[in-house]
Design a protein around this motif. Structure first.
Motif, PDB file in Angstrom:
ATOM      1  N   LYS A 242       0.827  -1.200   0.000  1.00  0.00           N
ATOM      2  CA  LYS A 242       0.000   0.000   0.000  1.00  0.00           C
ATOM      3  C   LYS A 242       0.867   1.258   0.000  1.00  0.00           C
ATOM      4  O   LYS A 242       0.596   2.222  -0.727  1.00  0.00           O
ATOM      5  CB  LYS A 242      -0.918  -0.010   1.224  1.00  0.00           C
ATOM      6  CG  LYS A 242      -1.946   1.114   1.246  1.00  0.00           C
ATOM      7  CD  LYS A 242      -2.868   0.969   2.446  1.00  0.00           C
ATOM      8  CE  LYS A 242      -3.909   2.085   2.488  1.00  0.00           C
ATOM      9  NZ  LYS A 242      -4.795   1.967   3.672  1.00  0.00           N
ATOM     10  N   MET A 243       1.932   1.234   0.813  1.00  0.00           N
ATOM     11  CA  MET A 243       2.831   2.382   0.865  1.00  0.00           C
ATOM     12  C   MET A 243       3.542   2.584  -0.467  1.00  0.00           C
ATOM     13  O   MET A 243       3.719   3.703  -0.938  1.00  0.00           O
ATOM     14  CB  MET A 243       3.842   2.193   1.996  1.00  0.00           C
ATOM     15  CG  MET A 243       3.231   2.281   3.381  1.00  0.00           C
ATOM     16  SD  MET A 243       4.400   1.864   4.695  1.00  0.00           S
ATOM     17  CE  MET A 243       5.602   3.177   4.503  1.00  0.00           C
ATOM     18  N   ALA A 244       3.972   1.450  -1.075  1.00  0.00           N
ATOM     19  CA  ALA A 244       4.664   1.542  -2.369  1.00  0.00           C
ATOM     20  C   ALA A 244       3.731   2.096  -3.441  1.00  0.00           C
ATOM     21  O   ALA A 244       4.133   2.930  -4.257  1.00  0.00           O
ATOM     22  CB  ALA A 244       5.178   0.166  -2.774  1.00  0.00           C
ATOM     23  N   LEU A 245       2.472   1.633  -3.436  1.00  0.00           N
ATOM     24  CA  LEU A 245       1.509   2.120  -4.422  1.00  0.00           C
ATOM     25  C   LEU A 245       1.228   3.611  -4.233  1.00  0.00           C
ATOM     26  O   LEU A 245       1.065   4.346  -5.202  1.00  0.00           O
ATOM     27  CB  LEU A 245       0.203   1.327  -4.318  1.00  0.00           C
ATOM     28  CG  LEU A 245       0.239  -0.096  -4.888  1.00  0.00           C
ATOM     29  CD1 LEU A 245      -1.036  -0.830  -4.535  1.00  0.00           C
ATOM     30  CD2 LEU A 245       0.437  -0.064  -6.393  1.00  0.00           C
ATOM     31  N   LYS A 246       1.171   4.028  -2.974  1.00  0.00           N
ATOM     32  CA  LYS A 246       0.939   5.445  -2.712  1.00  0.00           C
ATOM     33  C   LYS A 246       2.086   6.299  -3.251  1.00  0.00           C
ATOM     34  O   LYS A 246       1.880   7.364  -3.827  1.00  0.00           O
ATOM     35  CB  LYS A 246       0.782   5.686  -1.206  1.00  0.00           C
ATOM     36  CG  LYS A 246      -0.599   5.357  -0.672  1.00  0.00           C
ATOM     37  CD  LYS A 246      -0.705   5.754   0.789  1.00  0.00           C
ATOM     38  CE  LYS A 246      -2.124   5.527   1.308  1.00  0.00           C
ATOM     39  NZ  LYS A 246      -2.252   5.929   2.718  1.00  0.00           N
ATOM     40  N   GLU A 247       3.316   5.798  -3.049  1.00  0.00           N
ATOM     41  CA  GLU A 247       4.472   6.548  -3.526  1.00  0.00           C
ATOM     42  C   GLU A 247       4.484   6.642  -5.047  1.00  0.00           C
ATOM     43  O   GLU A 247       4.922   7.634  -5.629  1.00  0.00           O
ATOM     44  CB  GLU A 247       5.759   5.884  -3.027  1.00  0.00           C
ATOM     45  CG  GLU A 247       5.964   6.014  -1.525  1.00  0.00           C
ATOM     46  CD  GLU A 247       7.146   5.220  -1.030  1.00  0.00           C
ATOM     47  OE1 GLU A 247       7.793   4.560  -1.870  1.00  0.00           O
ATOM     48  OE2 GLU A 247       7.435   5.264   0.173  1.00  0.00           O
ATOM     49  N   LEU A 248       4.014   5.572  -5.690  1.00  0.00           N
ATOM     50  CA  LEU A 248       4.013   5.555  -7.152  1.00  0.00           C
ATOM     51  C   LEU A 248       2.779   6.228  -7.748  1.00  0.00           C
ATOM     52  O   LEU A 248       2.754   6.521  -8.942  1.00  0.00           O
ATOM     53  CB  LEU A 248       4.073   4.098  -7.653  1.00  0.00           C
ATOM     54  CG  LEU A 248       5.364   3.339  -7.348  1.00  0.00           C
ATOM     55  CD1 LEU A 248       5.201   1.876  -7.715  1.00  0.00           C
ATOM     56  CD2 LEU A 248       6.537   3.947  -8.101  1.00  0.00           C
ATOM     57  N   SER A 249       1.764   6.458  -6.937  1.00  0.00           N
ATOM     58  CA  SER A 249       0.499   6.946  -7.473  1.00  0.00           C
ATOM     59  C   SER A 249       0.492   8.440  -7.748  1.00  0.00           C
ATOM     60  O   SER A 249      -0.408   8.932  -8.414  1.00  0.00           O
ATOM     61  CB  SER A 249      -0.641   6.615  -6.507  1.00  0.00           C
ATOM     62  OG  SER A 249      -0.482   7.336  -5.305  1.00  0.00           O
ATOM     63  N   ALA A 250       1.470   9.181  -7.239  1.00  0.00           N
ATOM     64  CA  ALA A 250       1.502  10.625  -7.471  1.00  0.00           C
ATOM     65  C   ALA A 250       2.943  11.101  -7.622  1.00  0.00           C
ATOM     66  O   ALA A 250       3.432  11.898  -6.830  1.00  0.00           O
ATOM     67  CB  ALA A 250       0.814  11.356  -6.320  1.00  0.00           C
TER      68      ALA A 250
ATOM     69  N   GLU B  31      -6.968  11.236   1.525  1.00  0.00           N
ATOM     70  CA  GLU B  31      -5.636  10.726   1.852  1.00  0.00           C
ATOM     71  C   GLU B  31      -4.694  10.870   0.669  1.00  0.00           C
ATOM     72  O   GLU B  31      -3.537  11.279   0.811  1.00  0.00           O
ATOM     73  CB  GLU B  31      -5.745   9.255   2.278  1.00  0.00           C
ATOM     74  CG  GLU B  31      -4.420   8.561   2.555  1.00  0.00           C
ATOM     75  CD  GLU B  31      -3.638   9.156   3.710  1.00  0.00           C
ATOM     76  OE1 GLU B  31      -2.406   8.971   3.754  1.00  0.00           O
ATOM     77  OE2 GLU B  31      -4.263   9.839   4.561  1.00  0.00           O
ATOM     78  N   ARG B  32      -5.193  10.520  -0.522  1.00  0.00           N
ATOM     79  CA  ARG B  32      -4.341  10.618  -1.703  1.00  0.00           C
ATOM     80  C   ARG B  32      -4.071  12.074  -2.059  1.00  0.00           C
ATOM     81  O   ARG B  32      -2.994  12.418  -2.543  1.00  0.00           O
ATOM     82  CB  ARG B  32      -5.009   9.901  -2.875  1.00  0.00           C
ATOM     83  CG  ARG B  32      -4.072   9.752  -4.051  1.00  0.00           C
ATOM     84  CD  ARG B  32      -4.525   8.705  -5.033  1.00  0.00           C
ATOM     85  NE  ARG B  32      -3.613   8.693  -6.146  1.00  0.00           N
ATOM     86  CZ  ARG B  32      -3.976   8.669  -7.424  1.00  0.00           C
ATOM     87  NH1 ARG B  32      -5.245   8.618  -7.725  1.00  0.00           N
ATOM     88  NH2 ARG B  32      -3.077   8.658  -8.383  1.00  0.00           N
ATOM     89  N   ALA B  33      -5.043  12.948  -1.826  1.00  0.00           N
ATOM     90  CA  ALA B  33      -4.847  14.374  -2.084  1.00  0.00           C
ATOM     91  C   ALA B  33      -3.719  14.929  -1.212  1.00  0.00           C
ATOM     92  O   ALA B  33      -2.919  15.756  -1.660  1.00  0.00           O
ATOM     93  CB  ALA B  33      -6.146  15.131  -1.821  1.00  0.00           C
ATOM     94  N   ARG B  34      -3.664  14.461   0.037  1.00  0.00           N
ATOM     95  CA  ARG B  34      -2.580  14.890   0.931  1.00  0.00           C
ATOM     96  C   ARG B  34      -1.229  14.441   0.386  1.00  0.00           C
ATOM     97  O   ARG B  34      -0.244  15.188   0.391  1.00  0.00           O
ATOM     98  CB  ARG B  34      -2.814  14.303   2.326  1.00  0.00           C
ATOM     99  CG  ARG B  34      -1.765  14.703   3.357  1.00  0.00           C
ATOM    100  CD  ARG B  34      -1.928  13.918   4.640  1.00  0.00           C
ATOM    101  NE  ARG B  34      -1.755  12.496   4.419  1.00  0.00           N
ATOM    102  CZ  ARG B  34      -0.559  11.908   4.274  1.00  0.00           C
ATOM    103  NH1 ARG B  34       0.547  12.630   4.322  1.00  0.00           N
ATOM    104  NH2 ARG B  34      -0.490  10.613   4.088  1.00  0.00           N
ATOM    105  N   LEU B  35      -1.182  13.196  -0.120  1.00  0.00           N
ATOM    106  CA  LEU B  35       0.053  12.659  -0.685  1.00  0.00           C
ATOM    107  C   LEU B  35       0.453  13.440  -1.936  1.00  0.00           C
ATOM    108  O   LEU B  35       1.638  13.737  -2.143  1.00  0.00           O
ATOM    109  CB  LEU B  35      -0.140  11.179  -1.022  1.00  0.00           C
ATOM    110  CG  LEU B  35       1.079  10.448  -1.584  1.00  0.00           C
ATOM    111  CD1 LEU B  35       2.153  10.303  -0.520  1.00  0.00           C
ATOM    112  CD2 LEU B  35       0.685   9.072  -2.119  1.00  0.00           C
TER     113      LEU B  35
END
Length: 275
Positions: free
Chosen positions: A144-152, A173-177
């Motif tokens: 999940k963390m890896a996907l978040k890093e790659l998602s934006a 959550e994704r907007a914050r990232l």
């Protein structure tokens, strides 16, 4: 567990193991392990029996560590948890059948023996479930963390120009990232222009637009410019129908047009050369 029961299990260990191997065959087909090589399958099962019986002689912490080591190896090899839990149930049946047919246990102690065997096997089942669930939770969290890093990601494409391609849904959550990656990337790449590409965002509603406007405002506050690209006709219509005001920063229909705009904003342009 009573020493007499432990002694019986160890003294009839070979017979117990062979009976269990026959019982577990039914579980093999139901768990889609029929394609596993026979030698690997038998070796795994014999090791499993070894682990089960060894727990009778080990301290609680040592038994837990042995089960942890066994479970960790096989869960990452694709062996399902349900195979081992069903295997333990089959093992319990075989042990109880052997005990009740042995004739060495008085009838008044049969229920007590059943309880002790149940407690022993249930303890191993609980440890296995804990190990599997804990390991999968850790794996899922890492993924999940890896996907978040790659998602934006913020990608530098030209000097002073970066692109942030977005895809999928955008929640809080994704907007914050997105905001964090955007601002960190601006500093790292010294970008003057950022292109936020929403080509891969299926729906732009009021909340998504709000997050994008916040990101663009943050970019402006740190001294850079933001261009929103990937405005498809249906997205443009939705924005108009919702009354969303995107007039504070430039918008372009494609990434190519966005890059051209970014070059103009940094006093550059694309020139065709004669061949």
């Amino acid at each position: 567990m009573k020493p007499s029961i432990i002694e019986m299990i160890f003294s009839q260990r070979y017979e117990l193991e062979e009976r269990w191997l026959k019982e577990i065959e039914a579980v093999r087909s139901s768990q889609s392990l029929s394609t596993a090589p026979d030698d690997l399958y038998e070796k795994t099962n014999r090791e499993f029996v070894q682990v089960i019986i060894d727990t009778l002689e080990l301290e609680k912490a040592q038994a837990k560590e042995k089960i942890h080591s066994f479970a960790e190896r096989f869960m990452y090899s694709g062996w399902p948890l349900s195979y081992f839990t069903q295997g333990l149930q089959a093992f319990r049946r075989v042990v109880l059948e052997m005990i009740t047919t042995d004739g060495s246990i008085a009838s008044k102690r049969v229920f007590e023996t059943f309880y002790e065997v149940e407690s022993w096997i249930d303890g191993i089942v609980n440890l296995l479930v804990d190990e599997y669930s804990g390991s999968w939770e850790n794996t899922i969290q890492i993924q999940k963390m890896a996907l978040k890093e790659l998602s934006a990601p913020l990608i530098p494409v030209f000097e002073s120009i970066s692109v942030m391609p977005l895809s999928g849904t955008i929640d809080t959550e994704r907007a914050r990232l997105i905001m964090e990656n955007l601002l960190d990337g601006l500093i790292e790449y010294r970008s003057q222009v950022v292109l936020i590409d929403i080509t891969g965002v299926p729906v732009v509603d009021t909340m998504v637009a709000h997050h994008i406007i916040q990101a663009a405002e943050a970019v402006r506050l740190v001294g850079a410019e933001c261009v929103l690209v990937g405005i498809r006709p249906e997205i443009a219509q939705t924005i108009v129908n919702l009354g969303i005001d995107l007039s504070k920063f430039p918008t372009k229909s494609t990434l190519r047009k966005g890059i051209e705009a970014g070059l103009e904003m940094t006093n550059r342009k694309i020139v065709k050369t004669q061949t």
